[in-house]
Design a protein around this motif. Structure first.
Motif, PDB file in Angstrom:
ATOM      1  N   VAL A 238       0.832  -1.201   0.000  1.00 18.20           N
ATOM      2  CA  VAL A 238       0.000   0.000   0.000  1.00 18.20           C
ATOM      3  C   VAL A 238       0.867   1.252   0.000  1.00 18.20           C
ATOM      4  O   VAL A 238       0.548   2.260  -0.639  1.00 18.20           O
ATOM      5  N   ALA A 239       2.004   1.193   0.692  1.00 22.02           N
ATOM      6  CA  ALA A 239       2.871   2.367   0.812  1.00 22.02           C
ATOM      7  C   ALA A 239       3.460   2.791  -0.519  1.00 22.02           C
ATOM      8  O   ALA A 239       3.859   3.957  -0.682  1.00 22.02           O
ATOM      9  N   THR A 240       3.533   1.872  -1.480  1.00 23.94           N
ATOM     10  CA  THR A 240       4.126   2.219  -2.771  1.00 23.94           C
ATOM     11  C   THR A 240       3.076   2.350  -3.871  1.00 23.94           C
ATOM     12  O   THR A 240       3.420   2.362  -5.055  1.00 23.94           O
ATOM     13  N   ARG A 241       1.809   2.437  -3.509  1.00 22.38           N
ATOM     14  CA  ARG A 241       0.789   2.800  -4.484  1.00 22.38           C
ATOM     15  C   ARG A 241       0.907   4.282  -4.801  1.00 22.38           C
ATOM     16  O   ARG A 241       1.341   5.082  -3.972  1.00 22.38           O
ATOM     17  N   ALA A 242       0.492   4.648  -5.998  1.00 24.30           N
ATOM     18  CA  ALA A 242       0.657   6.042  -6.431  1.00 24.30           C
ATOM     19  C   ALA A 242      -0.036   7.021  -5.482  1.00 24.30           C
ATOM     20  O   ALA A 242       0.465   8.126  -5.240  1.00 24.30           O
ATOM     21  N   ALA A 243      -1.183   6.616  -4.923  1.00 21.29           N
ATOM     22  CA  ALA A 243      -1.929   7.518  -4.045  1.00 21.29           C
ATOM     23  C   ALA A 243      -1.181   7.831  -2.759  1.00 21.29           C
ATOM     24  O   ALA A 243      -1.421   8.877  -2.129  1.00 21.29           O
ATOM     25  N   HIS A 244      -0.290   6.940  -2.336  1.00 19.19           N
ATOM     26  CA  HIS A 244       0.419   7.118  -1.066  1.00 19.19           C
ATOM     27  C   HIS A 244       1.912   7.375  -1.248  1.00 19.19           C
ATOM     28  O   HIS A 244       2.578   7.814  -0.298  1.00 19.19           O
ATOM     29  N   PHE A 245       2.435   7.117  -2.433  1.00 18.29           N
ATOM     30  CA  PHE A 245       3.877   7.074  -2.624  1.00 18.29           C
ATOM     31  C   PHE A 245       4.545   8.419  -2.320  1.00 18.29           C
ATOM     32  O   PHE A 245       4.091   9.479  -2.774  1.00 18.29           O
ATOM     33  N   VAL A 246       5.631   8.345  -1.573  1.00 17.69           N
ATOM     34  CA  VAL A 246       6.479   9.509  -1.306  1.00 17.69           C
ATOM     35  C   VAL A 246       7.925   9.078  -1.506  1.00 17.69           C
ATOM     36  O   VAL A 246       8.409   8.170  -0.826  1.00 17.69           O
ATOM     37  N   GLY A 247       8.609   9.678  -2.460  1.00  9.77           N
ATOM     38  CA  GLY A 247      10.017   9.373  -2.726  1.00  9.77           C
ATOM     39  C   GLY A 247      10.833  10.640  -2.723  1.00  9.77           C
ATOM     40  O   GLY A 247      10.304  11.749  -2.555  1.00  9.77           O
ATOM     41  N   ASN A 248      12.134  10.507  -2.930  1.00  4.12           N
ATOM     42  CA  ASN A 248      13.009  11.682  -2.939  1.00  4.12           C
ATOM     43  C   ASN A 248      13.882  11.732  -4.183  1.00  4.12           C
ATOM     44  O   ASN A 248      14.868  12.458  -4.214  1.00  4.12           O
ATOM     45  N   GLY A 249      13.511  10.949  -5.211  1.00  2.90           N
ATOM     46  CA  GLY A 249      14.312  10.907  -6.419  1.00  2.90           C
ATOM     47  C   GLY A 249      13.923  11.964  -7.434  1.00  2.90           C
ATOM     48  O   GLY A 249      13.098  12.845  -7.169  1.00  2.90           O
ATOM     49  N   ALA A 250      14.504  11.859  -8.624  1.00  5.53           N
ATOM     50  CA  ALA A 250      14.260  12.841  -9.674  1.00  5.53           C
ATOM     51  C   ALA A 250      12.834  12.785 -10.204  1.00  5.53           C
ATOM     52  O   ALA A 250      12.343  13.747 -10.799  1.00  5.53           O
ATOM     53  N   PHE A 251      12.149  11.640  -9.990  1.00  5.42           N
ATOM     54  CA  PHE A 251      10.783  11.470 -10.466  1.00  5.42           C
ATOM     55  C   PHE A 251       9.896  10.994  -9.324  1.00  5.42           C
ATOM     56  O   PHE A 251      10.374  10.429  -8.340  1.00  5.42           O
ATOM     57  N   ARG A 252       8.615  11.209  -9.497  1.00  7.84           N
ATOM     58  CA  ARG A 252       7.636  10.681  -8.542  1.00  7.84           C
ATOM     59  C   ARG A 252       6.712   9.712  -9.269  1.00  7.84           C
ATOM     60  O   ARG A 252       6.569   9.772 -10.499  1.00  7.84           O
ATOM     61  N   LEU A 253       6.099   8.812  -8.511  1.00  9.80           N
ATOM     62  CA  LEU A 253       5.189   7.832  -9.079  1.00  9.80           C
ATOM     63  C   LEU A 253       3.828   8.481  -9.281  1.00  9.80           C
ATOM     64  O   LEU A 253       3.147   8.822  -8.319  1.00  9.80           O
ATOM     65  N   ALA A 254       3.423   8.614 -10.555  1.00 18.48           N
ATOM     66  CA  ALA A 254       2.136   9.239 -10.860  1.00 18.48           C
ATOM     67  C   ALA A 254       1.024   8.215 -10.993  1.00 18.48           C
ATOM     68  O   ALA A 254      -0.124   8.486 -10.620  1.00 18.48           O
ATOM     69  N   ALA A 255       1.339   7.038 -11.538  1.00 21.72           N
ATOM     70  CA  ALA A 255       0.320   6.001 -11.719  1.00 21.72           C
ATOM     71  C   ALA A 255       0.999   4.655 -11.891  1.00 21.72           C
ATOM     72  O   ALA A 255       2.116   4.571 -12.404  1.00 21.72           O
ATOM     73  N   TRP A 256       0.314   3.612 -11.443  1.00 26.49           N
ATOM     74  CA  TRP A 256       0.797   2.238 -11.637  1.00 26.49           C
ATOM     75  C   TRP A 256      -0.405   1.354 -11.911  1.00 26.49           C
ATOM     76  O   TRP A 256      -1.128   0.970 -10.997  1.00 26.49           O
ATOM     77  N   GLN A 257      -0.634   1.071 -13.197  1.00 26.90           N
ATOM     78  CA  GLN A 257      -1.658   0.120 -13.596  1.00 26.90           C
ATOM     79  C   GLN A 257      -0.952  -1.213 -13.795  1.00 26.90           C
ATOM     80  O   GLN A 257      -0.202  -1.379 -14.761  1.00 26.90           O
TER      81      GLN A 257
END
Length: 601
Positions: A238-257
């Motif tokens: 659940v923590a790595t779903r797009a709705a919850h994801f928080v990272g610190n890299g050059a990109f963020r997770l916008a969607a994962w189908q």
């Protein structure tokens, strides 16, 4: 549906990609994608990611993608692969080489805008080192003082509740303040800064994992005695779903189908966002190599790897003739091998494993089955890349690692080795037997990929021809493959290892007894001791000699793994994309990519 932008390029008649089934496969991949604007950069991966959790990612395509979503204290320079400042803008090292003090950038932010702090690294390293999390990379962090003791104490406590858990504040990592992290090592490590760019050392956003109930940290428990953190396998995804994801890299997770598309968007909070020129990236799972190539040829995606062997041969010829500039093939610090289950009959016998290795013609596999300039493996550390791993000693003298040349093709010796192991051939045409029992049917397991299928079929034929053995090959989906391997529910399985840093130890440490990547059931105290001695050795020449001795145990004496060939990076990169160039680690530094303007080279 994603619009396909045809390009004026040749789709070769000799390739079967024009068959109706392959075209249908491409159409199905594109049809699964929801209608939206094409991403700036589209990547076709060979498999779907099982996870984007940095502590659980283990396959190369997963860790590569995570590299765009997270960043450690250091990151790797796309050209030299040497460590450069990442979240840490600077650091000092003590005179004895054991204590590192890192100073974090004030502008380092999570994708939700919160600052990245030294405590975020402490929290992440506790979770990574906790065996309850199940990270395959946890052993990489044992270079940190008492990290291995912490890991072992939890395992011992879970087996016997009377045994105490070592408090994590005894491990050599502490936040001196919000922007200062102090790390103490067990011993000096020449490549520690390179290791910090790897997954087990990345930070994590603790509030996200607490809010989604994916993990509970040690200080969240009340009472004594001290206990370690608790992982929640049913919630960790659940923590790595797009709705919850928080990272610190050059990109963020916008969607994962799942099994359709992963979309990344530029992270405006990234400290170096001004130099990230790609706004959006789509990553598609495309298992079929023919489909990946056809999609590239038609402009459906811009970056992919591993075209079918026949295609790769033709592409190599065209590059040499100067007729293609979008295909790259170079030696990688990576080895393709087979694992033997050392707990299952008959591969629990090292003489049997040696016989199987002697019966494989690696050159024939490279030249006749693959034909993409792969190099037959003579050991586990790839000798074509030893120059990239060279080190300077204290006097400035250059030293190059020399792997032992252990592996050869000798079918007569292979048969004799089986005989020496107690198997007999009633007649030369018969299958071997022992105590009246025939040699068991061997089973080679591989995950879905045309190349794996071809190699498995070739190895099976060689064992049948040269040893008279019965062999079955079995193809399973990647997730099932990994779980079976982890549980030692296999006899022989295909494997690949890409070094996590440019050093021979990166190829050898996965086979220690405490490594989550081992997955063979093999443990050799002498091997572990040699590697530990090598890691403690400051003299470059002596260190390389100890590593070579350990590799001899791995590939000459014990053979829990059977190296087959050294990878070459077969990569297709659209000419519309700049900033991406292959390297010996086969890492695509997506933050360096850009889309060329009309006429730009």
């Amino acid at each position: 549906m994603l619009a396909v932008q045809p390009r004026a390029r040749l789709v070769y008649r000799f390739i079967v990609v024009t068959s109706a089934s392959i075209v249908a496969g491409l159409i199905s991949v594109l049809a699964l994608a929801p209608a939206q604007e094409r991403a700036d950069l589209v990547v076709a991966n060979s498999d779907e990611c099982r996870t984007l959790d940095p502590h659980l990612a283990t396959w190369t395509h997963e860790t590569r993608l995570c590299q765009s979503l997270y960043e450690g204290l250091t990151r790797l320079d796309p050209q030299s692969l040497r460590p450069v400042p990442g979240v840490a803008e600077s650091w000092e090292v003590s005179e004895d080489g054991r204590v590192y003090t890192f100073h974090l950038r004030p502008q380092a932010r999570w994708s939700n805008g919160e600052p990245v702090t030294a405590a975020d690294f402490v929290n992440a390293w506790e979770r990574s080192l906790n065996p309850r999390t199940g990270s395959d990379y946890s052993h990489q962090a044992f270079i940190v003082r008492r990290a291995g003791d912490y890991h072992a104490s939890i395992a011992a406590h879970d087996a016997d509740r009377a045994r105490p858990v070592l408090p994590f504040d005894q491990v050599g990592v502490r936040a001196r303040d919000g922007r200062t992290l102090e790390v103490t090592l067990e011993r000096p490590c020449a490549y520690f800064l390179e290791m910090l760019a790897m997954v087990p050392f990345w930070p994590m956003h603790r509030p996200t994992y607490e809010r989604t109930e994916a993990y509970v940290w040690p200080e969240s428990f009340s009472g004594q005695p001290y206990d370690a953190g608790l992982d929640n396998p049913s919630r960790r995804h659940v923590a790595t779903r797009a709705a919850h994801f928080v990272g610190n890299g050059a990109f963020r997770l916008a969607a994962w189908q799942f099994k359709r598309r992963i979309r990344l968007e530029k992270n405006p909070q990234y400290w170096d966002a001004a130099n990230v020129r790609v706004r959006t990236i789509d990553v598609l799972p495309v298992a079929d190599a023919n489909t990946r190539f056809l999609g590239f040829e038609t402009g459906a995606w811009d970056l992919t790897t591993d075209p079918p062997p026949l295609v790769a041969r033709r592409l190599t010829d065209l590059v040499r003739a100067g007729r293609r500039r979008d295909y790259y093939n170079q030696d990688l610090l990576a080895t393709y091998f087979y694992r033997f289950n050392c707990t299952r009959f008959p591969t629990d016998d090292k003489q049997v494993r040696r016989a199987l290795s002697l019966a494989v013609d690696r050159r024939a596999i490279c030249e006749q089955v693959l034909g993409c300039d792969q190099v037959p493996a003579t050991a586990f550390v790839p000798y074509p890349t030893v120059e990239a791993m060279a080190r300077l000693d204290s006097r400035g003298r250059r030293h190059t690692y020399q792997p032992p040349e252990a592996l050869r093709f000798d079918p007569l010796a292979a048969r004799q080795t089986l005989v020496d192991a107690g198997w007999s051939y009633p007649t030369p045409a018969d299958a071997p037997a022992k105590d009246g029992r025939p040699f068991p049917v061997l089973e080679i397991t591989y995950n879905t990929d045309r190349r794996h299928q071809l190699v498995a079929a070739a190895v099976a034929r060689m064992w049948q021809q040269h040893l008279g053995l019965r062999v079955q090959v079995r193809n399973v989906e990647l997730k099932v493959f990994y779980e079976r391997e982890r549980k030692l529910d296999y006899m022989i399985s295909r494997g690949s290892w890409f070094a996590d840093y440019v050093d021979p130890a990166a190829m050898l440490l996965p086979w220690t007894g405490d490594s989550g990547h081992n997955r063979t059931g093999w443990w050799c105290p002498e091997y572990d001791a040699l590697l530990a001695a090598a890691e403690a050795e400051l003299d470059v020449a002596r260190r390389f000699a100890l590593l070579a001795q350990a590799e001899g145990l791995l590939t000459v004496d014990e053979l829990p793994v059977m190296p087959l060939f050294y990878y070459t990076g077969s990569t297709l990169i659209s000419e519309r994309v700049g900033g991406l160039r292959p390297n010996v680690r086969n890492l695509p530094f997506l933050h360096a990519a850009y889309v060329r303007q009309e006429g730009e080279r």
